[in-house]
Write a protein that holds these residues in place. Structure first.
Motif, short mmCIF file in Angstrom:
data_model
loop_
_atom_site.label_atom_id
_atom_site.label_comp_id
_atom_site.label_asym_id
_atom_site.label_seq_id
_atom_site.Cartn_x
_atom_site.Cartn_y
_atom_site.Cartn_z
N MET A 1 -6.16 5.59 -19.13
CA MET A 1 -6.96 6.23 -18.11
C MET A 1 -6.17 6.21 -16.82
O MET A 1 -5.59 5.19 -16.47
CB MET A 1 -8.24 5.43 -17.96
N SER B 1 -5.16 0.24 -22.48
CA SER B 1 -5.72 -0.78 -23.36
C SER B 1 -4.63 -1.61 -24.02
O SER B 1 -4.93 -2.56 -24.72
CB SER B 1 -6.58 -0.12 -24.43
N ARG C 1 -3.90 -4.85 -16.77
CA ARG C 1 -4.20 -3.54 -17.30
C ARG C 1 -3.76 -2.40 -16.39
O ARG C 1 -3.30 -1.38 -16.85
CB ARG C 1 -5.70 -3.47 -17.53
N PHE D 1 -1.64 -3.43 -29.77
CA PHE D 1 -2.22 -4.73 -29.44
C PHE D 1 -1.16 -5.80 -29.36
O PHE D 1 -1.34 -6.94 -29.77
CB PHE D 1 -3.30 -5.10 -30.46
N ILE E 1 -19.52 18.10 -9.58
CA ILE E 1 -18.29 17.60 -10.18
C ILE E 1 -18.10 16.13 -9.85
O ILE E 1 -17.75 15.32 -10.70
CB ILE E 1 -17.09 18.43 -9.67
N THR F 1 -17.94 13.27 -12.54
CA THR F 1 -16.75 12.44 -12.56
C THR F 1 -17.11 10.96 -12.56
O THR F 1 -16.63 10.19 -13.39
CB THR F 1 -15.88 12.75 -11.33
N LEU G 1 -18.67 10.00 -15.86
CA LEU G 1 -17.67 9.92 -16.92
C LEU G 1 -16.82 8.66 -16.78
O LEU G 1 -16.55 7.96 -17.74
CB LEU G 1 -16.74 11.13 -16.87
N LEU G 2 -16.43 8.41 -15.57
CA LEU G 2 -15.55 7.28 -15.33
C LEU G 2 -16.19 5.97 -15.71
O LEU G 2 -15.60 5.16 -16.42
CB LEU G 2 -15.16 7.23 -13.85
N SER H 1 -16.76 5.87 -19.54
CA SER H 1 -15.61 5.87 -20.43
C SER H 1 -14.61 4.78 -20.12
O SER H 1 -13.85 4.38 -20.98
CB SER H 1 -14.93 7.23 -20.39
N CYS H 2 -14.60 4.32 -18.88
CA CYS H 2 -13.57 3.36 -18.50
C CYS H 2 -13.53 2.19 -19.47
O CYS H 2 -12.51 1.88 -20.04
CB CYS H 2 -13.81 2.86 -17.09
N ILE I 1 -12.70 3.22 -23.12
CA ILE I 1 -11.31 3.60 -23.39
C ILE I 1 -10.37 2.41 -23.31
O ILE I 1 -9.45 2.28 -24.10
CB ILE I 1 -10.89 4.71 -22.40
N LEU I 2 -10.65 1.54 -22.36
CA LEU I 2 -9.66 0.48 -22.15
C LEU I 2 -9.97 -0.83 -22.87
O LEU I 2 -9.07 -1.61 -23.12
CB LEU I 2 -9.49 0.23 -20.65
N ASP I 3 -11.23 -1.05 -23.19
CA ASP I 3 -11.54 -2.30 -23.90
C ASP I 3 -11.55 -2.05 -25.39
O ASP I 3 -12.42 -1.38 -25.91
CB ASP I 3 -12.93 -2.83 -23.48
N ARG I 4 -10.58 -2.58 -26.03
CA ARG I 4 -10.48 -2.34 -27.47
C ARG I 4 -10.18 -3.63 -28.19
O ARG I 4 -9.51 -4.50 -27.65
CB ARG I 4 -9.29 -1.42 -27.78
N ASP I 5 -10.65 -3.69 -29.40
CA ASP I 5 -10.28 -4.83 -30.24
C ASP I 5 -9.49 -4.31 -31.42
O ASP I 5 -9.74 -3.22 -31.90
CB ASP I 5 -11.53 -5.55 -30.74
#
Lengths: 1144, 626
Positions: free
Chosen positions: A675, A701, A708, A752, B12, B16, B19-20, B23-24, B27-31
């Motif tokens: 992002m 990520s 990050r 990862f 808009i 925005t 969405l931010l 999705s933030c 999108i960024l927190d993943r396992d």
């Protein structure tokens, strides 16, 4: 000058048109409107019967029939009272003209907008003084030009050429006629009494080149502040290759493009301004039609579909791509539809390819002679006693030429077909490409099918939409000589070139052609012909790539750009090795038996970009443009598949995989998200000074929460000196100095990588008490939570010079890059339980100079010569490694005991890829020995080569004992040379004479060393393998009668497992890479072709090099740390094609 | 038009922001979906066991007992050498260097095993879902194995970093650890093992040698203490500790010698357990042809040569490992053809397969010593078919009961001399010897014998050709030939003394054209197998006898190099071999042996710390001479 326009009749779309009507149309707008109309000259037929009807009634009827809106000068309409007409199926234009009988009117039909503009041709009153000048306007290649605006200097008269290029305009002898057409240089012709004036308009090339695509936008060359190279796509497309990267080498300064070998369908390695990363990927970020892609683009795009390629090199240009910009960015825009009537382009070529170089091998006589020296007892039985032959008999005996059997004349064919057209509101383009290349090794090749659809739709004058759909499939198939069988105890002998070169040329009493394995030898070499014909190896890549963009103009200054894209790439790799192949044959060490695999890798990605653009000129001094935006991208990869071994029923081929035993099962889903916020501001002062600032914030990520987000700023300044007074009216037409500085990042780590991970490989299971083996947990990675981006800071100073109206252009760039916090898969003390841990340590520098020069020379009438030259120097230097480490060694995949010999060295203060090994010192000669009891004993003061002193004989290989301890061992190793080139570049010449044009392109690389390991195997037989044929050069080996100092005696290879300077070679080369001769046939009316040309084109035609192997551009098992290794590479091919190109 | 409305600036902005925020995080927190992280492991029974398996599997790694240690790393020292030319360029030929791949992977593999053990030990208590009993056992096994890994390191490299905690960060300070002293390392080993022996189950419960038991811990503790008592630490007070722990094995009542020496190794080949004799062994499984490639190379690297693609009933072996003359001669022999010590011709195969391809065998000439192969691990006995050419199912011994007896005798002799011990250590050594002489082949109570002598009682007359010598009795395998001279049978040469005789066999001499010759046989007795009076006449002499006995009993079981080093005998014994080899005739193998035995030097008592390790850890000091 300006005319008031009134609507004669408007249909339903009045509301939309209203602004048009009420606007005072300028002359220019008229031209544009006309041009578009005439581009779509559908003859509009009408039937009308009126008697003394008012003009309004007539146009009402005409409007009803045609849907057209009619507009005319207000004055003009007043001149006509009533009209009487009786027309059946008559041209609309003609009907209108009849309405205005007696007045010279011009009717401009715009089919797109369904408007007809009617205008009085001024000067009718002075008709008597005028003559009608007629003529034809053509392009340089004799194409009639339609819609060229014909005007008179200082007079309002106006005309346009018709679809055949003809025009007619009334002019007085003293008039000067002006010819103008967008994209072409305007021309003036004084009438001076002529009544026929034919004109050729030349395209304004500078104008087209002017537009430079940069990250998230475009600019002009004039306004550019960063270092951005624009690839001459036209030249690129002249190479008969399936993928654009194959033709890119040598085209752009600072961009090094290499291939590992000649394997069809393999992607090339592109490195911009030297490698930054030591253990991570160095390939640039690709942005195709705005969609960022890490990885290869080959299946997505056909070279023919490319409109522009921009390569962003400096930080000012790349920082807008933030964390992914450090390796440079390659922006590709595909061809866009243009306004015009439907146009079909067709391009086809067919040609042949053959191997660039075969190596001379020993003929039967020399081979047998060598065998008799190598293993006298066995060989004399095998070759002499048993078949009852003498050595001399082998001078006439037939041999098997394995190279001839394996290398075939390949062929290549390519077809491109596209349809495009459109009007101001709707433009479309559909294209298809089919490429089929048969490799030069039998049963190998590359195929590609690719289709594209593109649509531009103006929804309103504020909103427009662009859609892009690419669908492609490619298939690479056949043997890959550089990959060994991995379960072998002698992997090197399972590689294809070993089998081709090494297989015996003669085999008395045996037809080797029919034998899977030569029964008289003892290694795992297999009949290469049989193997290649029996093995299945395919890699299919299916790609679909969808991209949509909405542009909304908020006001004159503000616009919004929203883009969304979806991309799917499925790669299916299938292999099947039956018992008649090198990798499936029941060799004792083949624990896999008949085996095969299928792996599918799905990569799916979506991207969303939202940009707000601003552009404004405040007054003549200040101009500003900029953008802010945010983007999101998610990439998912999913690799699944399995390898099966010991497959019972091999007749089923791949379908029988499920009958085998599972050998390795793979299922690895993964994903990452990115992002970003970005912004850029360009400021221009007058036309001479400009500044750019950009900033990007990336969140990924791939890193832990604390690390990050990262920020990448950049700035650039440029000064167009030629705009200053002191350079005006000199030969200098362009003089610009640019300076930029900024930070970019590299995030090429596993999704990862910051997390520790465990694995449970089959080969680590453990069985207790003879039970079924149980899983064992392994820790394959230590998760480093501190991991963050690798950062590159770069300073670039550039200078652009144009002379003689930019006929001569020179661009010089100096840069200095420092990459720090290197994402290094660092060697760590093994006592930690790990051998490497991904850390942000180390520093690498790259600095260099890039020079691009082109000259456009009109040698004499009709003869043009354009030359493009570029050269790049890059110096790569490791500045720092992991904690106190002063060097890092790397291995290249090669059999034991070589696999442990560290051929590559990355030393602090030196280039990242230096060869490391023994200093070869020729051979021991007789005078180095004392004769004791009839035996040669090496003189005691001479160092041994590492073998025991008592076994060293005259003719044995000798190394320099650098530490002078009397024995050559690993302590005596030296740096043997640099694998990176000192400079590289390209040189392109285009000669054109009338309809004939010739392109000649050379490419070179200089100063890099290549390790030719083939010679260890085939010019001395390092393992002493019996029955292994050798290169013909080895005939000249050391013997008592021929005390060569070059080639050691039979069996004199000394200790195995050593890399030495003996087989380090200069890898410099100059290559005649592409040549194309084309003849333009012009328009062929009979076939309704508006243009056609025929051409012959060739690729890789000639290479000048001192390298003794097949090809100096080789790098088997390449990484940034291990380039330039040659062993069993796929040979390179040269291609010749005959092609035909036409437009309907 | 709605779209256009939506696109108004204000909207808009709202979109925005929406969405931010949504999705933030998404999108960024993943396992990771694919792999497990140690952070969330060690939760269940199975996970703990799997983690423990990972520690065990270290032993079965290619770098250790699976492949490299077998014939490829020179661990046999004065017992034998590797004939593979490539290996001789490296550690197997005493030509190792700081960049030797095998030495490096030996070092690296052990540390990754230690790391697995450390992680397991640290995380053992994070869950209480696993029964305490189970956890205790796992702790015992992990502790023992960590100790054993350090023992392997310290005995081959000397001082190494001592790491008993897993790393928490990739910082330099945590990664670069200096070497611990020998004493510290040994103390850590004994501490681990002494705690382990408390927690481990005993052999009576486990019933197979593949799992660590109390007996294994006791026996290996004995070995460790013997090393501490020897070079280079030379802490002779540790003999007592050695005795203490070894005695625990002996008095446990769970162990005894297998009556049949050969059977021990046939058992390994056939995946049979003999927990009485074989106390701890590395488990290998399968023939390498299944999904799990966890077979070993026991019998392959160190087997009797059989060419690739040769007789499938025998199984492939490159036949790398060959004996030295000195080792061969350790076995007492009446004549060059046979030794009553049955261990000799088992350990050193006295035959080879015809053409290296066919199953029928050919006997070596008495002079062909260096040509012979290690015969201890014979693939012909494997039951698993087909016989893989790369991997075998044979397990490999780490600790046998015979070793325990010999170590105990050695420790006690060092403390009290041959006769001073409370226990009869001479009898213990003799027990091992008697078994080796085939005395217990029919069981300890009914002693079996072999032929000791055959005496010609009547030379007969008229013999023109060699008559046949027929030996009839209840024993097997006995073989003899007659030597005639002047028409008479001069002597009868015993080719094989046979086994399992309970009484002297009848000798019949037939054929050869003559008649009248008779002969009588006598059998060996236990006393013939026993140590001589001289051997037990002093502490030193008894020690010398034990040193040789260890080789005879444990030859090619990878114990020799560390034994020689701890006795301070490495150079002395290697010099003996060198002297012998340099005058020996030039057979092919022996030519290679010459390379090996002319390359060793003082520094070879330790392997070098791998240069790659030195490069990344400046705190390390290289071993002497490297």
């Amino acid at each position: 000058m300006y005319k008031k326009i009134t609507a004669l009749w408007c249909g339903k779309s009045y509301r939309i048109l209203k602004p048009l009507i009420i606007m005072k149309l300028s002359f220019i707008l008229l031209i544009v409107t006309f041009f578009q109309a005439s581009a779509m000259t559908f003859a509009q037929k009408v039937s009308i019967q009126v008697v003394k009807a008012p003009l309004k009634t007539v146009f009402y009827q005409l409007s009803k029939q045609t849907g057209y809106n009619f507009m005319a000068d207000a004055n003009l309409s007043r001149k006509i009272e009533v009209v009487t007409l009786d027309e059946q199926n008559t041209d609309l234009k003609h009907v209108i003209e009849k309405c205005f009988a007696g007045i010279d009117v011009e009717v401009i039909l715009n089919a797109d907008h369904k408007t007809a503009l009617i205008k009085e041709v001024p000067g009718t009153k002075t008709k008597s003084q005028q003559t009608n000048v007629v003529g034809k306007v053509q392009t340089v290649d004799n194409q009639p030009m339609q819609g060229v605006s014909i005007g008179l200097k200082n007079k309002p008269a106006k005309a346009f050429t018709d679809d055949k290029g003809h025009y007619s305009i009334a002019a007085t002898p003293s008039d000067t006629i002006l010819y103008s057409f967008i994209g072409y240089a305007s021309q003036e012709q004084a009438v001076s009494g002529r009544s026929i004036i034919n004109v050729v308009l030349k395209p304004v090339e500078e104008k087209i080149e002017d537009v430079v695509v940069v990250g998230y936008g475009q600019t002009t060359k004039e306004d550019l502040t960063g270092s951005v190279a624009t690839v001459d796509v036209g030249a690129l497309q002249k190479a008969p290759v399936g993928n654009f990267d194959q033709a890119l080498a040598g085209r752009v300064a600072g961009v090094q493009v290499t291939s590992n070998d000649g394997q069809p369908g393999d992607a090339f390695n592109i490195v911009v301004r030297g490698g930054n990363s030591l253990t991570q990927e160095n390939s640039p970020l690709y942005v195709i039609d705005g969609f960022p892609v890490e990885g290869t683009l080959n299946s997505i795009i056909s070279p023919n579909d490319i409109e522009t390629i921009s390569i962003l090199k400096d930080a000012s240009a790349t920082a807008i791509y933030g964390a992914r910009g450090a390796n440079g960015v390659v922006i590709i825009e595909t061809k866009k539809a243009k306004v015009g009537k439907p146009k079909i382009d067709f391009n086809a070529y067919y040609g042949l390819s053959s191997i660039t170089r075969k190596l001379d091998l020993m003929e039967p006589y020399e081979f047998v002679k060598y065998q008799l020296e190598l293993s006298p007892t066995i060989a004399s039985a095998l070759y002499l006693t048993n078949p009852g032959l003498t050595l001399d008999d082998y001078k006439t005996i037939d041999r098997i030429d394995w190279q001839d059997l394996m290398f075939d004349v390949g062929n290549v064919q390519n077809y491109n077909l596209s349809l495009s057209g459109g009007n101001n509101d709707t433009k479309y383009m559909i294209s298809g490409n089919l490429f089929d290349q048969q490799g030069i090794i039998i049963n190998s090749g590359y195929k590609k099918y690719q289709g594209r659809f593109q649509l531009d739709q103006k929804i309103s004058d504020r909103l427009s939409l662009n859609l892009n759909l690419n669908i492609g499939r490619d298939q690479a198939y056949g043997a890959s000589p550089s990959s060994p069988r991995n379960s072998s105890s002698q992997p090197y002998s399972t590689q294809l070139m070993y089998q081709i070169w090494g297989s015996r040329p003669v085999s008395p009493g045996l037809d080797l052609m029919d034998e899977p394995v030569d029964p008289d030898i003892n290694d795992t070499r297999f009949n290469p012909y049989l193997s290649t014909r029996n093995e299945t190896k395919n890699r299919y890549v299916n790609t679909s790539h969808f991209n949509g963009r909405l542009i909304y103009k908020l006001s004159d200054h503000w616009s919004i750009n929203i883009r969304g894209g979806l991309s799917n790439t499925n790669t299916l790799a299938e292999e099947f090795y039956n018992s008649q192949t090198s990798k499936g044959y029941a060799f004792p060490d083949n624990i896999l038996g008949v085996n095969g695999s299928t792996y599918e890798t799905k990569l799916s990605s979506w991207v969303n970009e939202n940009l707000l653009n601003y552009e404004r000129r405040y007054n003549w001094k200040h101009r500003l443009n900029g953008l802010v935006g945010f983007t999101m991208q998610e990439v998912r990869t999913d690799r699944r598949g399995y390898h099966a071994k010991n497959i019972e029923n091999e007749d089923l081929g791949l379908a029988g995989l499920d009958e085998g035993e599972a050998n390795s099962l793979v299922s690895t889903p993964s994903s990452f998200g990115l992002m970003s916020f970005l912004g850029r501001l360009n400021y221009y002062y007058k036309r001479s000074l400009m500044a750019t600032f950009s900033m990007r914030a990336d969140g990924s990520s791939k890193f832990s929460k604390n690390n990050r987000w990262s920020y990448f700023p950049s700035g650039a300044l440029a000064w167009n000196m030629h705009e200053e007074k002191f350079l005006k009216n000199t030969a200098i037409s362009n003089s610009k100095i640019r300076v930029s500085y900024g930070l970019t990042g590299n995030n090429r780590v596993g999704d990862f990588a910051y997390l520790s991970s465990m694995s449970f490989p089959y080969n680590s299971y453990y069985s207790f008490n003879n039970a079924e083996p149980a899983q064992s947990a392994m820790f394959n990675r230590f998760g480093n939570e501190d991991l963050k981006w690798e950062t590159t800071r770069q300073l670039d100073i550039g200078y652009d010079l144009g002379l003689f109206k930019n006929k001569l252009n020179l661009t010089v760039d100096l840069y200095k890059k420092t990459t720090y916090d290197l994402l290094l898969n660092a060697n760590v003390p093994m006592s930690s339980g790990f051998t490497t841990i991904l850390k942000n340590v180390g520093k690498v520098g790259n600095e260099g100079i890039e020079v691009t020069l082109n000259y456009n020379w009109n040698v004499f009438k009709d003869f043009n010569w354009r030359t493009d030259f570029n050269i790049s120097f890059n110096r790569n230097k490791v500045l720092e490694l992991s904690d106190n480490q002063n060097m890092m060694v790397s291995f290249v995949g090669f059999p034991a005991p070589w696999s442990n010999a560290q051929l590559y060295l990355a030393r602090v203060g030196h280039s990242a890829a230096e060869f490391f090994g023994y200093q070869w010192d020729g051979n021991y000669q007789v005078e180095d020995f004392d004769v004791v009891g009839g035996n040669y004993v090496l003189k005691s003061y001479l160092p041994t080569n590492g073998n025991a002193r008592n076994v060293i004989q005259p003719g044995d290989i000798k190394y320099v004992d650098t530490n002078e301890d009397g024995i050559v061992n690993e302590l005596d190793r030296i740096v043997m040379g640099n694998a990176l080139p000192k400079h590289f570049g390209g040189f392109n010449n285009t000669f054109s004479y009338k309809n004939l044009s010739l392109d000649v392109f050379f490419q070179w690389s200089a100063g890099n060393k290549v390790y030719n390991a083939n010679r260890d195997m085939f010019e001395g037989n390092i393992y002493g393998r019996p029955g292994l044929n050798q290169y013909a050069s080895y005939i000249d080996r050391w013997t008592m009668d021929n005390p060569s100092n070059e080639l050691y005696r039979t069996g004199g290879q000394g200790p195995t497992g050593r890399f030495s300077t003996r087989t380090i070679e200069d890898g410099s080369f100059l290559r005649l890479k592409t040549i194309m001769l084309s003849y333009n046939l012009g328009q062929i009316k009979r076939l309704k072709l508006t243009n056609a040309s025929v051409y012959v084109s060739g690729q890789n035609l000639k290479t000048w090099t001192n390298y003794s192997g097949m090809d100096p551009e080789v790098s088997v098992g390449r990484t940034i740390l291990t380039p330039g290794f040659d062993y069993s590479a796929y040979p390179r091919e040269k291609t010749f094609v005959l092609g035909f190109k036409c437009t309907f | 038009m709605y779209i256009l409305k939506l696109l108004k600036m204000k909207n808009i902005l709202y979109i925005t922001i929406l969405l931010l925020t949504v999705s933030c995080n998404k999108i960024l927190d993943r396992d990771p979906e694919d792999f497990l992280s140690p952070k969330n492991y060690y939760q269940t029974d199975k996970q703990l066991q799997t983690a423990l398996n990972g520690v065990y599997s270290t032993l079965a790694s290619q770098s250790l007992y699976c492949n490299n240690m077998l014939a490829r790393m020179g661990l046999e020292t004065d017992e034998g050498f590797c004939s593979n030319e490539t290996e001789l360029r490296g550690v197997a030929g005493y030509n190792t260097s700081t960049v030797d791949g095998k030495v490096k992977s030996f070092y690296q593999t052990l540390y990754s095993g230690i790391n697995r053990a450390n992680l397991l030990l640290e995380n053992l208590e994070i869950t209480d879902s696993v029964e305490q009993v189970k956890r205790v056992e796992i702790r015992g096994e992990a502790l023992f194995l960590r100790g054993y890994f350090y023992f392997m390191l310290v005995s081959n490299f000397g001082e190494v970093p001592l790491i008993t905690q897993s790393i928490q960060s990739a910082s330099t300070s945590e990664l670069q650890v200096e070497q611990a002293s020998l004493k510290q390392i040994y103390e850590s080993i004994t501490a681990d093992m002494e705690e382990a022996q408390r927690l481990l189950p005993d052999m009576g419960e486990v019933k197979f040698g593949g799992r660590v038991t109390k007996s294994a811990a006791w026996g290996i503790l004995g070995r460790v203490y013997l090393h501490m008592a020897g070079e280079p630490l030379k802490d002779i007070s540790k003999y007592e500790k050695a005795s203490y722990w070894l005695n625990k094995v002996i008095t446990s009542g769970l162990h005894e010698l297998n009556d049949n020496y050969e059977q021990i190794f046939i058992n390994y080949a056939q995946d049979k357990y003999d927990p009485k004799e074989s106390i701890f062994e590395v488990e290998f499984w399968g023939n390498g042809m299944s999904t799990y490639t966890i077979g070993g190379m026991v019998g392959r690297n160190n087997g009797i040569r059989m060419n690739s693609g040769g007789a499938p009933s025998i199984g492939y072996s490159p036949g790398y490992l060959h004996p030295t003359e000195n080792f061969y001669n350790y076995f007492q022999a009446e004549n060059p053809y046979y030794s009553n010590d049955q261990r000799r011709d088992w350990t050193i195969a006295e035959f080879y397969y015809r053409d290296n391809n066919k199953a029928d065998t050919v006997h070596f000439l008495p002079t062909q010593i260096y040509e012979r192969y290690c015969g201890k691990f014979r693939r012909v006995n494997e039951l698993l078919l087909p016989k893989g050419e790369v991997r075998t199912p044979q397990n490999f011994p780490i600790l046998r009961y015979a070793d325990v007896l010999l170590m105990y005798a050695e420790a006690e002799n060092r403390r009290f001399g041959p006769d001073g011990s409370d226990t009869d250590i001479i009898a213990m050594v003799n027990d091992v010897r008697r078994r080796g002489y085939g005395k217990y082949m029919n069981g300890k109570s009914s002693v079996s014998e072999s032929i000791k002598t055959i005496t010609v009682t009547n030379p007969g007359s008229g013999y023109t050709a060699k008559p046949n010598v027929i030996i009839s009795g209840d024993g097997i395998r006995a073989k003899a030939e007659a030597i005639i001279s002047g028409g008479q049978v001069q002597t009868i040469r015993i080719l094989n003394g046979g086994i399992k005789f309970s009484s002297a066999p009848t000798i019949t001499i037939t054929g050869g054209g003559g008649s009248g010759a008779t002969a009588a046989a006598t059998l060996t007795a236990r006393i013939d197998a026993d140590l001589s009076a001289d051997d037990i006449s002093s502490t030193d002499k008894f020690h010398t006898a034990i040193m040789k006995e260890r080789s005879r009993e444990l030859g090619f079981e990878l114990l020799r190099k560390s034994d020689l080093v701890r006795w301070g005998k490495f150079m002395e014994n290697m010099d003996i071999i060198q002297a012998q080899i340099n005058v020996a005739p030039d057979y092919a193998n022996q030519k290679n042996a010459k390379v090996a035995y002319n390359s060793y030097s003082e520094r070879d008592v330790r392997w070098p710390i791998p240069s790659d390790e030195m490069a990344v850890n400046p705190k390390l000091k290289q071993n002497k001479g490297w």
